[in-house]
Enzyme design. Structure first.
Site, short mmCIF file in Angstrom:
data_model
loop_
_atom_site.label_atom_id
_atom_site.label_comp_id
_atom_site.label_asym_id
_atom_site.label_seq_id
_atom_site.Cartn_x
_atom_site.Cartn_y
_atom_site.Cartn_z
N LYS A 112 28.04 38.89 42.93
CA LYS A 112 26.59 38.23 41.71
C LYS A 112 25.39 38.31 42.22
CE LYS A 112 30.40 34.41 42.26
NZ LYS A 112 30.77 33.69 42.72
N LYS A 195 39.96 40.91 37.55
CA LYS A 195 40.70 39.40 37.68
C LYS A 195 40.32 38.30 36.72
CE LYS A 195 38.78 35.84 40.80
NZ LYS A 195 37.91 34.94 41.88
N LYS A 198 37.78 31.87 35.88
CA LYS A 198 37.31 31.15 35.14
C LYS A 198 36.00 30.83 34.43
CE LYS A 198 36.31 28.17 39.46
NZ LYS A 198 37.03 27.24 40.41
P1 AMP Z 1 36.99 30.18 42.36
O1 AMP Z 1 37.67 30.36 40.78
O2 AMP Z 1 37.22 31.92 42.05
O3 AMP Z 1 36.17 29.03 42.39
O4 AMP Z 1 38.28 30.11 43.22
C1 AMP Z 1 39.39 29.52 43.40
C2 AMP Z 1 40.07 29.70 44.26
O5 AMP Z 1 41.29 30.19 43.01
C3 AMP Z 1 40.34 30.93 45.13
O6 AMP Z 1 40.59 30.12 46.44
C4 AMP Z 1 40.67 32.40 44.58
O7 AMP Z 1 40.90 33.18 45.61
C5 AMP Z 1 41.77 31.50 43.53
N1 AMP Z 1 41.64 32.34 42.67
C6 AMP Z 1 40.60 32.51 41.87
N2 AMP Z 1 40.92 32.92 40.59
C7 AMP Z 1 42.38 34.26 40.96
C8 AMP Z 1 43.61 34.63 40.32
N3 AMP Z 1 42.59 35.85 39.86
N4 AMP Z 1 44.49 34.90 40.71
C9 AMP Z 1 44.85 34.81 42.16
N5 AMP Z 1 43.37 33.96 43.04
C10 AMP Z 1 42.49 33.59 42.18
#
Ligand code: AMP
Ligand code: TRP
Length: 330
Positions: A112, A195, A198
């Site tokens: 990041k 990945k 979001k």
């Molecule tokens: P974030 O979007 O990074 O805030 O992640 C929120 C939660 O969703 C965390 O537990 C991440 O590990 C999970 N997560 C986010 N993107 C993915 C993805 N592409 N596949 C699986 N888990 C995800």
């Protein structure tokens, strides 16, 4: 004894299918068997600049979405992180137990920081894991459902909890991550070695946003990148696109990878995609309907307030214990 489970999600970007499969789905499945907490990590969200108005809306959007996805306030304490002051305070106290070196070696920090470039502010990113450790240790949580990308942060939480226990006497329970077998990492449909994130722009063809128009989502599935082999089986290394589609199908239909492979043995990629598109429609439309019901209802605020009060009962007790151990409660 019933174990405590906690997880959090940042109110940044737009909630994706990856978020649902990697984090919420498991949480919902496990919530009744645990003393459960789930929160919106708005403080963590401040590590990248967002307009205050946007962050406020995203907190409410996410809250409504979680409820729509099956987080049940009858079983789960559901709250916003910054509504419970103890998170910030314990995060601060834990940061005092850390070395800059160990924090700056964290994978997420390194990646990041690079993305932020020279102008970026990186102290927040550096101490991100100490706040996350506080989120978990405050509740003596032992089960933490997260996606694979958060594994290192949970390991760090264990280390920091253990360090505190050794220095000041047994205070915290140490958590384990809980990573789902299927869908630990859902990949971008256009670039299946990356990945699904979001923070992708809303028109990104490889990212499925749960609140997007279902027809757009179906189009994204139909144009997902595959390979030339036209055989459907799971092999992440050589067939990342197809393996990702199999994972998605398996997660939303609750079938094993083997079962899905079996179903599509003699089928072509087009059939697989059409099947996923229609399963996604079946899965997403009711979520969107429940989301719309919650989003502008007073009930949303009531649920979050109740959750914060309940969470505070645990958190304040733990913080008091920490102060006593540190010698700053006189
Ligand atoms: P974030 O979007 O990074 O805030 O992640 C929120 C939660 O969703 C965390 O537990 C991440 O590990 C999970 N997560 C986010 N993107 C993915 C993805 N592409 N596949 C699986 N888990 C995800
Ligand atoms: N860092 C997590 C993520 O980006 C969100 C988070 C913050 C979290 N605090 C947490 C997850 C505590 C689990 C437990 O996904």
């Amino acid at each position: 004894m019933t174990k405590t489970m906690i997880t959090g999600v940042q109110p940044s970007g737009n909630f994706t299918l990856g978020n649902y499969i990697g984090a919420i789905k498991n949480f919902v499945k496990l919530q009744k068997e645990h003393n459960s907490f789930i929160f919106i990590a708005d403080l963590h969200g401040l590590t990248s600049y967002q307009k205050p108005e946007d962050i406020k809306n995203r907190i409410l959007d996410l809250a409504a979405l979680y409820l729509a996805c099956g987080v049940d306030p009858n079983y789960t304490n559901f709250f916003v992180q910054s509504d419970v002051n103890e998170h910030g305070t314990l995060g601060f106290l834990i940061a005092f137990q850390c070395r800059v070196g160990e924090l700056s070696r964290m994978t997420q920090y390194k990646s990041k920081k690079e993305k932020q470039g020279k102008e970026g502010i990186d102290l927040g990113l550096l101490i991100y894991p100490t706040l996350m450790a506080a989120d978990i240790l405050l509740y003596d949580a032992e089960v933490v459902p997260v996606g694979m990308d958060q594994k290192q942060h949970i390991e760090m939480t264990r280390d920091l909890g253990e360090r505190f226990n050794k220095r000041y006497g047994s205070t915290f329970k140490l958590p384990d991550y809980y990573i789902p077998e299927v869908g630990a990492k859902i990949m971008n449909l256009q670039n299946p070695t990356e990945k699904m994130s979001k923070s992708a722009p809303i028109d990104d063809k490889g990212t499925i946003f749960i609140l997007d128009d279902i027809n757009i989502t179906k189009k994204k599935i139909m144009s997902a990148v595959t390979d030339n082999d036209n055989k459907i089986y799971f092999d992440e290394e050589n067939k990342p696109g197809i393996s990702n589609l199999i994972s998605i199908y398996s997660a939303i239909t609750n079938k094993t990878i083997k079962e899905v492979e079996g179903m599509f043995v003699d089928q072509n990629y087009g059939t697989l995609k059409k099947e996923i598109a229609s399963e996604l429609e079946r899965f997403i439309l009711p979520i969107q309907e429940r989301y719309n019901n919650y989003r502008y209802s007073d009930n949303l605020y009531k649920i979050l307030n109740k959750g914060a009060k309940e969470a505070e009962k645990y958190a304040s007790k733990k913080l008091l214990e920490v102060r006593e151990k540190l010698g700053i409660k006189y």
